[in-house]
Every structure is written in structure tokens, then in C-alpha cells.
Design an enzyme around this catalytic site. Sequence first.
Site, PDB file in Angstrom:
ATOM      1  N   ARG A  47       0.863  -1.181   0.000  1.00 25.13           N
ATOM      2  CA  ARG A  47       0.000   0.000   0.000  1.00 25.13           C
ATOM      3  C   ARG A  47       0.895   1.226   0.000  1.00 25.13           C
ATOM      4  NH1 ARG A  47       2.453   1.886   3.652  1.00 25.13           N
ATOM      5  NH2 ARG A  47       0.942   3.546   3.683  1.00 25.13           N
ATOM      6  N   GLY A  48       0.231   2.403  -0.130  1.00 25.51           N
ATOM      7  CA  GLY A  48       1.001   3.632  -0.297  1.00 25.51           C
ATOM      8  C   GLY A  48       1.038   3.959  -1.777  1.00 25.51           C
ATOM      9  N   ALA A  49       0.751   5.220  -2.111  1.00 21.41           N
ATOM     10  CA  ALA A  49       0.508   5.572  -3.515  1.00 21.41           C
ATOM     11  C   ALA A  49       1.644   5.175  -4.470  1.00 21.41           C
ATOM     12  CB  ALA A  49       0.194   7.065  -3.605  1.00 21.41           C
ATOM     13  N   ARG A  89      -7.522   0.030  -6.934  1.00 17.81           N
ATOM     14  CA  ARG A  89      -7.855   1.006  -5.878  1.00 17.81           C
ATOM     15  C   ARG A  89      -8.085   2.358  -6.575  1.00 17.81           C
ATOM     16  NH1 ARG A  89      -4.204   1.099  -0.652  1.00 17.81           N
ATOM     17  NH2 ARG A  89      -6.106   2.007   0.202  1.00 17.81           N
ATOM     18  N   GLN A 194      -1.468   2.169   9.915  1.00 19.85           N
ATOM     19  CA  GLN A 194      -0.216   2.341   9.160  1.00 19.85           C
ATOM     20  C   GLN A 194       0.826   3.101   9.983  1.00 19.85           C
ATOM     21  OE1 GLN A 194      -3.277   2.897   7.928  1.00 19.85           O
ATOM     22  NE2 GLN A 194      -3.396   2.519   5.734  1.00 19.85           N
ATOM     23  N   ASP A 235      -2.009  10.939  -1.821  1.00 20.47           N
ATOM     24  CA  ASP A 235      -2.459   9.923  -2.795  1.00 20.47           C
ATOM     25  C   ASP A 235      -2.848  10.542  -4.120  1.00 20.47           C
ATOM     26  OD1 ASP A 235      -2.985   8.632   0.012  1.00 20.47           O
ATOM     27  OD2 ASP A 235      -2.774   7.042  -1.478  1.00 20.47           O
ATOM     28  N   ASN A 245      -5.370  12.351   0.983  1.00 21.08           N
ATOM     29  CA  ASN A 245      -4.428  11.500   1.720  1.00 21.08           C
ATOM     30  C   ASN A 245      -5.250  10.703   2.729  1.00 21.08           C
ATOM     31  OD1 ASN A 245      -1.669  10.631   2.201  1.00 21.08           O
ATOM     32  ND2 ASN A 245      -1.832  11.661   4.174  1.00 21.08           N
TER      33      ASN A 245
END
Length: 347
Positions: A47-49, A89, A194, A235, A245
Amino acid sequence: MEDHIRFDAENCALLLLDQRKLPLVEETFVCRTVEDVVFALQTMVVRGAPAIGVSAAYGCCIALRQALTAGAYWMNELGRLLNLLAQARPTAVNLAWAVGEMRTAWGGAHDPRLLAGVWLALARKIQADDIAANKAMGRFGGALLNDGDTVMTHCNAGALATAGYGTALGVIRGAVDMGKRIAVIANETRPFLQGARLTAYELHKDGIPVTVACDNACSLLMRRGLVDKVVVGADRIVANGDVANKIGTSGVAILARHYGIPFYVAAPSSTFDLDTADGGLIPIEERTPLEVTHVGGARITPDQVPVFNFAFDVTESALITGIITELGVLYPPYTSIAATIGQRACT
Ligand code: MRU
């Protein structure tokens, strides 16, 4: 940490450090099919852009091999698989951006063997460019932090959320690399945690002092003067400078403005979506209620009671002191975004 996203070209497999299990277990999740990659993206193995963009780029390499089993119809099948990846996503624009870069490099060419080589090289370039961008942000952003600062961050915008080094945590690492003493407050970031699990894990590993705080301690900590600056990732950043975000970010920004604390966003140009005019138009992912109703597998809310699980919110550009990119720092009123970022984010 730059080995949490690896591609085994010989076996056409994507190897991901399983972020669902951190910090307690360090386990590798192996993706051999596009369906595996989509599962990894949607369940937040990765995960994480920027990290989901890099993973999707390698996912395209897997898609090509998979599509060839459709024989003469491989190009149709490849198009379908790329759509699956791009739509895994909705909020972080890096995902669609990375698949778009791969699609552009394909350009409908008919030689799959040639394409395999071109795509592998491009996926590796997207990964390497992301690390370079983060290090550049670390230099620009690190200069904005003072020796002795305590920086609050929300979610995880670190090495794990990128190809390496991190965006918000890259800024902190940049300042530390300049010899500044920086302490970090990591908001725990309900419901996926997170901050508590991942930001604390990677900063502690690096020896950067980090304290975890409940999300709802933010006002008290700021009021007590315990926060000098806020730095978060993004994001999606749209044309007027509004920033999507992790859920809770806009609340932190509103509190920072109330207490007169600078609030910075750090993101590479691949996170900019200049085709979208303002933050109200950004699609906000809603995730399974189970993330809210259950903790560690045990239910914590009464059965049948509905919950909200919006994964992101939008921070208005007016609340943002500066946006740190690999090309420099943007300041309000953010009218120079297009000139600074140019077409790169839109292609
Ligand atoms: O749902 P997640 O964990 O993918 O959300 C991640 C964030 O909101 C990060 O802050 C953002 O992607 C920036 S990562 C450098």
C-alpha cells in the site's frame, strides 16, 4: 529499505513484503498472476501511492505473460488485465499513472517478446525513478526542518509506501542526513494502523526517535507545543492544490492551522492529477467495514451496527503551507503547479 518490492524476472513473479503482518512478522507474499497482484493491492499487502504504482507496473509484466495463454486474442486479454490492475484502488492516482505509462510504451505493438523487454525495463525505471524522486524531496524538504524539530506525520508515507526512502519520511530522513536531530510523532492511523505499525517500524529500524500517538491526541499534543511541523504524503494532488491522503489528514491540517503549525505535503510528480480541477472530484475509496468493526480478528462494535470506512479525505490547499516535490517546493496559491509539474503527471 528498498527490497520490499522485488521482481523475479526469470519466474515472472512479484515478491512483496507483506505489510498486513508488520511489524510482528516479516513475510514475503508472492504474486504469480494478475489476480494475485490485484488481491495484494486491495488487501494492502502492498500500500502507499507510489508503492502501488510500482507494483502495478510489474503487474503489467505478469499480465503480458498471462495474456499470451489467450493465443491470437492476447492483445484483448492484455487490455482487460491492465484495466483490472488500474482499477484495483481508486484514490491514489499513481496506480492509474503507472499502468498508463506502461500502456503508452506498449502503444498496441504486436511483438510480445519485444514488449516483454520494454516493459521490464520501464517497470524497473519507474521503481528507480521513485527512489530518486524521494531523495530529491528529502533534500528540498529536509532544508525546511530545523535541528531539534518534532514532526508529526499521519499514516505511512515512508520507504514501505514507496519504492524506498519515502515521501514524508523521506523529508525527515533528508533532514537527518543533513545532521539535524529530528523526532517524529506517528499518528496511529485507525483503522489499518499504518502509523502505529509501519511508520514506527521503519523509523525505529533506522534509529530515528519516534513516538506513537492515538489519532485523537493530535489537538492536545499541538496545544502543549509538542509539534513543530506536520509532514504528510499524498495519494492525489489536483490542479488547485487540494490533496487526498489517508483519512484523518484533513483534521490534522485544520488543527495545525488552528495552532499555527506549518503543514507540509510531500509527493512526487506521479501523484499529481492536473486533469482534475478540485478535491471534491477525487474518488474516495470505501473499504470493508470489517477493518472498523474488528481488531485483531475480534469484533469491537455491536453486531448489525453500521460503520463508516472511508479510506481517504481531502485537505484543502488553503491549509497547506507547502507541497514538497522532487522538482522543488510549491507554495500557495498553487497557481504554478502546472508550470512546475508540467505534463509529466498527466500523461
Ligand atoms: O491506504 P494506504 O495505506 O494505501 O494509504 C496510504 C496513504 O494515505 C499515504 O499517506 C500516501 O499514499 C502517501 S505514500 C508515500
